[in-house]
Structure formats: C-alpha cells, structure tokens
Design a protein around this motif. Structure first.
Motif, mmCIF file in Angstrom:
data_model
loop_
_atom_site.group_PDB
_atom_site.id
_atom_site.type_symbol
_atom_site.label_atom_id
_atom_site.label_comp_id
_atom_site.label_asym_id
_atom_site.label_seq_id
_atom_site.Cartn_x
_atom_site.Cartn_y
_atom_site.Cartn_z
ATOM 1 N N TRP A 65 4.133 2.772 -10.075
ATOM 2 C CA TRP A 65 4.816 1.562 -9.591
ATOM 3 C C TRP A 65 3.846 0.400 -9.622
ATOM 4 O O TRP A 65 2.678 0.523 -9.250
ATOM 5 C CB TRP A 65 5.323 1.785 -8.167
ATOM 6 C CG TRP A 65 6.146 0.652 -7.640
ATOM 7 C CD1 TRP A 65 7.495 0.518 -7.756
ATOM 8 C CD2 TRP A 65 5.699 -0.497 -6.916
ATOM 9 N NE1 TRP A 65 7.913 -0.637 -7.148
ATOM 10 C CE2 TRP A 65 6.815 -1.293 -6.633
ATOM 11 C CE3 TRP A 65 4.450 -0.939 -6.504
ATOM 12 C CZ2 TRP A 65 6.750 -2.482 -5.943
ATOM 13 C CZ3 TRP A 65 4.371 -2.138 -5.814
ATOM 14 C CH2 TRP A 65 5.511 -2.895 -5.534
ATOM 15 N N GLU A 66 4.328 -0.746 -10.066
ATOM 16 C CA GLU A 66 3.535 -1.978 -10.052
ATOM 17 C C GLU A 66 4.387 -3.121 -9.540
ATOM 18 O O GLU A 66 5.579 -3.193 -9.852
ATOM 19 C CB GLU A 66 3.013 -2.311 -11.450
ATOM 20 C CG GLU A 66 2.016 -1.308 -11.969
ATOM 21 C CD GLU A 66 1.411 -1.715 -13.295
ATOM 22 O OE1 GLU A 66 1.824 -2.735 -13.873
ATOM 23 O OE2 GLU A 66 0.509 -0.992 -13.747
ATOM 24 N N GLY A 94 0.811 -1.211 0.000
ATOM 25 C CA GLY A 94 0.000 0.000 0.000
ATOM 26 C C GLY A 94 0.843 1.260 0.000
ATOM 27 O O GLY A 94 0.488 2.262 -0.638
ATOM 28 N N HIS A 133 3.720 1.615 -1.449
ATOM 29 C CA HIS A 133 4.178 1.783 -2.837
ATOM 30 C C HIS A 133 3.058 2.340 -3.712
ATOM 31 O O HIS A 133 3.275 3.254 -4.508
ATOM 32 C CB HIS A 133 4.696 0.453 -3.392
ATOM 33 C CG HIS A 133 6.020 0.071 -2.834
ATOM 34 N ND1 HIS A 133 6.151 -0.441 -1.560
ATOM 35 C CD2 HIS A 133 7.260 0.147 -3.359
ATOM 36 C CE1 HIS A 133 7.431 -0.679 -1.336
ATOM 37 N NE2 HIS A 133 8.127 -0.325 -2.398
ATOM 38 N N ARG A 134 1.866 1.776 -3.581
ATOM 39 C CA ARG A 134 0.726 2.247 -4.364
ATOM 40 C C ARG A 134 0.466 3.723 -4.109
ATOM 41 O O ARG A 134 0.242 4.498 -5.040
ATOM 42 C CB ARG A 134 -0.508 1.428 -4.008
ATOM 43 C CG ARG A 134 -1.796 1.897 -4.713
ATOM 44 C CD ARG A 134 -3.043 1.400 -4.028
ATOM 45 N NE ARG A 134 -3.088 1.901 -2.643
ATOM 46 C CZ ARG A 134 -3.660 1.257 -1.641
ATOM 47 N NH1 ARG A 134 -4.234 0.085 -1.825
ATOM 48 N NH2 ARG A 134 -3.661 1.770 -0.423
ATOM 49 N N ASP A 135 0.513 4.114 -2.839
ATOM 50 C CA ASP A 135 0.133 5.468 -2.462
ATOM 51 C C ASP A 135 1.229 6.505 -2.706
ATOM 52 O O ASP A 135 0.915 7.680 -2.904
ATOM 53 C CB ASP A 135 -0.261 5.511 -0.983
ATOM 54 C CG ASP A 135 -1.498 4.669 -0.681
ATOM 55 O OD1 ASP A 135 -2.231 4.297 -1.626
ATOM 56 O OD2 ASP A 135 -1.707 4.360 0.512
#
Length: 123
Positions: free
Chosen positions: A104-105, A95, A97-99
């Motif tokens: 980014w994946e 989360g 990384h997502r936020d």
C-alpha cells in the motif's frame, strides 16, 4: 484549531486486510474518545464527482474521473491543539497502513481549517 486530513492512495488489488480495518476502528475510537476526531468518511471515486474551475474569468465544470495517480479516498476532521498534534494523528493512521497492508502507498495532506482566530485583529 481544526485540521482536515485528506488521504490519497493507490490501493493494491483486493480488499484491505481485516486486521487493518480493526486497527483503524481502534484508532478512530481512541481519537473520538480524546475529543480529537470530529468527523471522518470515505469518499467515492472521482468518477462520481466534478471539478469547478475559474480560469481567465471563465467558469468551467469538468465531470470526473480525473487523471490523477492517486485517488482521494477519505477525510478526517480533527480538533487539535497544534499542527503537530494533527500530524501525529495522521502519522499514526498512515503507520497502520504501512505496517498492515503490504504494497500500500499513499499520502495524507494535513490542512488547517481557518477559524475565528485567523481573522482576529491585534490584541
């Protein structure tokens, strides 16, 4: 129970945002203080490694790099009461990384490390 998480990702160009790195350090400190995080480290690109296979009774070694869409880039080893707890730590990490890193994946595999409880006979 111990759980190993393996992070695989395709990173956008450029370094990770500083606020992501700060958030990762804070989450790591929280996990360590709780006794859950046992070890973590980044991994070198697959070009620095090798793959050892046994196929048809023959052993073979293939030097990296490996043709994979995502590179395994880090791991963490947790002491967790359950798979759900290990998944929660991994989800919080992902989360961040997502936020905090647009574009980014990646994916994290949560794998149980076998322990003595897995080999105990009937009680």
């Amino acid at each position: 129970m111990r759980y190993l998480t393996l992070l695989k990702a395709t990173q956008p160009a450029g370094p990770p945002p500083p606020e992501l790195m700060e958030a990762i350090m804070a989450l790591g400190a929280e996990a360590t203080a709780s006794g859950a995080l046992l070890d973590t480290a980044g991994l070198a690109p697959s070009v620095a490694g090798a793959r050892v296979d046994v196929v048809g009774g023959r052993l073979s070694v293939t030097d990296g790099p490996f043709a994979e869409a995502k590179e395994t880039i880090s791991y963490a080893l947790y002491e967790a009461r359950s798979k759900d707890e290990a998944v929660e730590w991994a989800s919080r990490f992902m989360g961040l990384h997502r936020d905090l890193w647009a574009g980014w994946e990646g994916e994290t595999e949560v794998l149980k490390v076998m322990g003595p409880e897995d080999f105990a006979g009937p009680a």
